[in-house]
Design a protein around this motif. Structure first.
Motif, short mmCIF file in Angstrom:
data_model
loop_
_atom_site.label_atom_id
_atom_site.label_comp_id
_atom_site.label_asym_id
_atom_site.label_seq_id
_atom_site.Cartn_x
_atom_site.Cartn_y
_atom_site.Cartn_z
N ASN A 22 0.83 -1.21 0.00
CA ASN A 22 0.00 0.00 0.00
C ASN A 22 0.86 1.25 0.00
OD1 ASN A 22 -2.37 -1.48 -0.03
ND2 ASN A 22 -2.62 -1.45 2.19
N MET A 23 1.97 1.22 0.75
CA MET A 23 2.89 2.35 0.75
C MET A 23 3.45 2.59 -0.64
SD MET A 23 6.42 3.01 0.56
CE MET A 23 7.16 1.46 1.08
N ALA A 24 3.92 1.52 -1.27
CA ALA A 24 4.53 1.66 -2.59
C ALA A 24 3.51 2.07 -3.65
CB ALA A 24 5.21 0.34 -2.98
N ILE A 25 2.32 1.51 -3.58
CA ILE A 25 1.27 1.87 -4.53
C ILE A 25 0.88 3.34 -4.38
CG2 ILE A 25 -1.17 1.49 -5.09
CD1 ILE A 25 -0.66 -1.50 -4.43
N SER A 26 0.83 3.81 -3.13
CA SER A 26 0.46 5.21 -2.90
C SER A 26 1.46 6.18 -3.49
CB SER A 26 0.32 5.47 -1.39
OG SER A 26 1.59 5.51 -0.75
N GLN A 27 2.70 5.72 -3.69
CA GLN A 27 3.74 6.56 -4.27
C GLN A 27 3.88 6.35 -5.78
OE1 GLN A 27 5.68 9.04 -2.58
NE2 GLN A 27 3.87 8.64 -1.31
N GLY A 28 2.97 5.56 -6.34
CA GLY A 28 2.98 5.37 -7.78
C GLY A 28 3.99 4.37 -8.29
N VAL A 29 4.60 3.60 -7.39
CA VAL A 29 5.58 2.61 -7.82
C VAL A 29 4.89 1.47 -8.57
CG1 VAL A 29 7.40 1.02 -7.08
CG2 VAL A 29 7.05 3.18 -5.86
N TYR A 30 3.71 1.09 -8.09
CA TYR A 30 2.95 0.00 -8.70
C TYR A 30 1.51 0.46 -8.93
CZ TYR A 30 6.82 -2.56 -6.55
OH TYR A 30 8.06 -2.97 -6.16
N PRO A 31 0.82 -0.16 -9.87
CA PRO A 31 -0.59 0.19 -10.08
C PRO A 31 -1.46 -0.38 -8.97
CG PRO A 31 0.03 -1.64 -11.49
CD PRO A 31 1.30 -1.16 -10.84
N LYS A 32 -2.63 0.18 -8.80
CA LYS A 32 -3.56 -0.29 -7.78
C LYS A 32 -4.03 -1.72 -8.06
CE LYS A 32 -5.26 4.31 -6.54
NZ LYS A 32 -6.44 5.22 -6.48
N THR A 33 -3.85 -2.16 -9.28
CA THR A 33 -4.29 -3.50 -9.67
C THR A 33 -3.27 -4.59 -9.32
OG1 THR A 33 -3.37 -3.11 -11.88
CG2 THR A 33 -5.72 -2.64 -11.55
N LEU A 34 -2.14 -4.21 -8.76
CA LEU A 34 -1.10 -5.19 -8.42
C LEU A 34 -1.67 -6.29 -7.52
CD1 LEU A 34 1.92 -6.09 -8.34
CD2 LEU A 34 2.13 -4.67 -6.28
N ASP A 35 -1.44 -7.55 -7.90
CA ASP A 35 -1.83 -8.69 -7.07
C ASP A 35 -0.67 -9.01 -6.15
OD1 ASP A 35 -2.66 -11.02 -5.90
OD2 ASP A 35 -3.19 -12.04 -7.76
N VAL A 36 -0.72 -8.47 -4.94
CA VAL A 36 0.39 -8.58 -3.99
C VAL A 36 0.70 -10.03 -3.66
CG1 VAL A 36 1.17 -7.94 -1.68
CG2 VAL A 36 -0.18 -6.33 -3.03
N LYS A 37 -0.32 -10.86 -3.63
CA LYS A 37 -0.11 -12.24 -3.19
C LYS A 37 0.63 -13.09 -4.21
CE LYS A 37 -3.55 -12.50 0.43
NZ LYS A 37 -4.63 -13.30 1.06
N LYS A 38 0.88 -12.53 -5.40
CA LYS A 38 1.73 -13.24 -6.35
C LYS A 38 3.21 -13.10 -5.98
CE LYS A 38 -1.23 -13.25 -10.45
NZ LYS A 38 -1.37 -12.84 -11.87
N ALA A 39 3.51 -12.21 -5.02
CA ALA A 39 4.90 -11.96 -4.64
C ALA A 39 5.41 -12.92 -3.58
CB ALA A 39 5.05 -10.53 -4.14
N TYR A 40 4.52 -13.60 -2.88
CA TYR A 40 4.96 -14.39 -1.74
C TYR A 40 3.97 -15.51 -1.45
CZ TYR A 40 1.26 -12.14 0.99
OH TYR A 40 0.04 -11.72 1.45
N THR A 41 4.41 -16.46 -0.64
CA THR A 41 3.53 -17.49 -0.10
C THR A 41 3.90 -17.72 1.36
OG1 THR A 41 2.83 -19.81 -0.23
CG2 THR A 41 5.08 -19.31 -0.95
#
Length: 335
Positions: A307-326
């Motif tokens: 959420n921090m990174a998205i708020s700064q425009g690093v990633y789009p709001k549509t980013l599926d965060v759960k694809k990054a980790y398990t």
């Protein structure tokens, strides 16, 4: 903000050959699974738990034949993972895992050995700088990688601006030459070397203790290995967690010997003080790891960071965060 991304998949194929150590065909001992694990820098105490697990036989007793591939300035771990040149790799910060997810690279973080990112900002004493907020407007020496990583959080939380950035080349001479200048570092390294070599006891601000939510020293594994051999992934995570516990609270000599073999420039006193700093600051076993064990990650922590990174425009709001980790492989059994 595309310019902030560290990884571009379109460039992977061209760049892999330049930085890859090459995946050798290795015949493991009977019944063992080979895992080539790439670190993010030259061997150091910040990798000590992995070396401890290797030296003490924790990997071997779990059926793994682990080879640690030492990193350095010419090695890009995400590229090695994306190309299949290594079987697992170290993720320096949470941006790396999210970059992989955003670009559709099938690699996930399966554990975070550092609950606190050891990144610090370092300032001269007696300059009226008593907090990170006091550094607003001051020139700060930052590497290119840091500008696309924790600098994003500093701008978000403290209102820092890009005109404060000065180029950091991992040389503290510009910092020592100007008392108004601050610089980046690791709590386990630069403050000690500045005091030892320059006689300067600097002001040190650990970003994690001021709210920076990034994990560090994550274990990154391709989805293909997770699907093919989840038992091997779990064994690697569990052995690494045990290695980290033993490196901090047991006998670190076997690991230190391997570290210094891989990196002869590393001194024993630097290793010793770094291990003490990791204990003191709870880098490995602080935070959620106090109750849930070394290596633990949580959905809430990943969501906070994203959420921090998205708020700064690093990633789009549509980013599926759960694809990054398990969270499948983190274990509460080692504390």
């Amino acid at each position: 903000m595309t310019s902030l991304r560290i990884l571009a998949v379109a460039a992977l194929a061209a760049l892999v050959a330049a930085c890859s150590p090459g995946k050798k065909e290795v015949t493991p001992p009977a019944g063992q699974v080979t895992i080539r694990f790439a670190t993010d820098w030259k061997a150091q105490a910040e990798h000590g738990g992995f070396y401890e697990a290797l030296a003490s036989g924790e990997y071997a007793k779990r059926g793994l034949n682990v080879e640690i591939i030492q990193g350095g300035p010419g090695v890009n771990v995400p590229q090695l993972l994306a190309s299949g040149a290594v079987d697992a790799g170290m993720g320096s910060n949470s941006f790396i895992a999210l970059n992989l997810a955003q670009e559709g690279v099938p690699v996930k973080a399966v554990a975070a050995m550092m609950q606190k990112d050891p990144q610090v900002l370092i300032a001269h004493p007696d300059q009226g700088i008593n907090s990170i907020a006091d550094l607003k407007g001051h020139p700060i020496l930052l590497s290119d990688a840091s500008v696309t990583a924790f600098w994003v959080w500093l701008k978000s939380k403290y209102g820092f601006s890009d005109d404060q950035i000065r180029k950091y080349t991992f040389n503290s001479a510009p910092f020592l030459a100007d008392k108004k200048v601050a610089q980046q570092g690791y709590v386990t390294s630069e403050p000690y070397t500045l005091e030892k070599e320059a006689g300067l006891k600097p002001q040190v601000f650990l970003l994690a203790d001021n709210g920076y939510p990034s994990y560090a020293t994550m274990i990154l594994v391709p989805d293909s290995l997770i699907a093919k051999n989840p038992a091997a992934v779990r064994a690697f995570v569990e052995a690494s967690a045990k290695g980290w516990h033993d490196y901090l609270y047991g006998d670190p000599k076997p690991a230190d010997a391997l570290i210094r073999k891989d990196n002869p420039e590393m001194s024993q006193d630097l290793l010793d003080q770094a291990r003490e700093k990791m204990r003191t600051y709870g880098i490995i076993d602080g935070g959620d790891a106090k109750e849930k064990g070394i290596g633990v990650m949580t959905d809430a922590r990943w969501a906070e960071f994203a959420n921090m990174a998205i708020s700064q425009g690093v990633y789009p709001k549509t980013l599926d965060v759960k694809k990054a980790y398990t969270l499948e492989f983190t274990t509460p059994s080692v504390k």
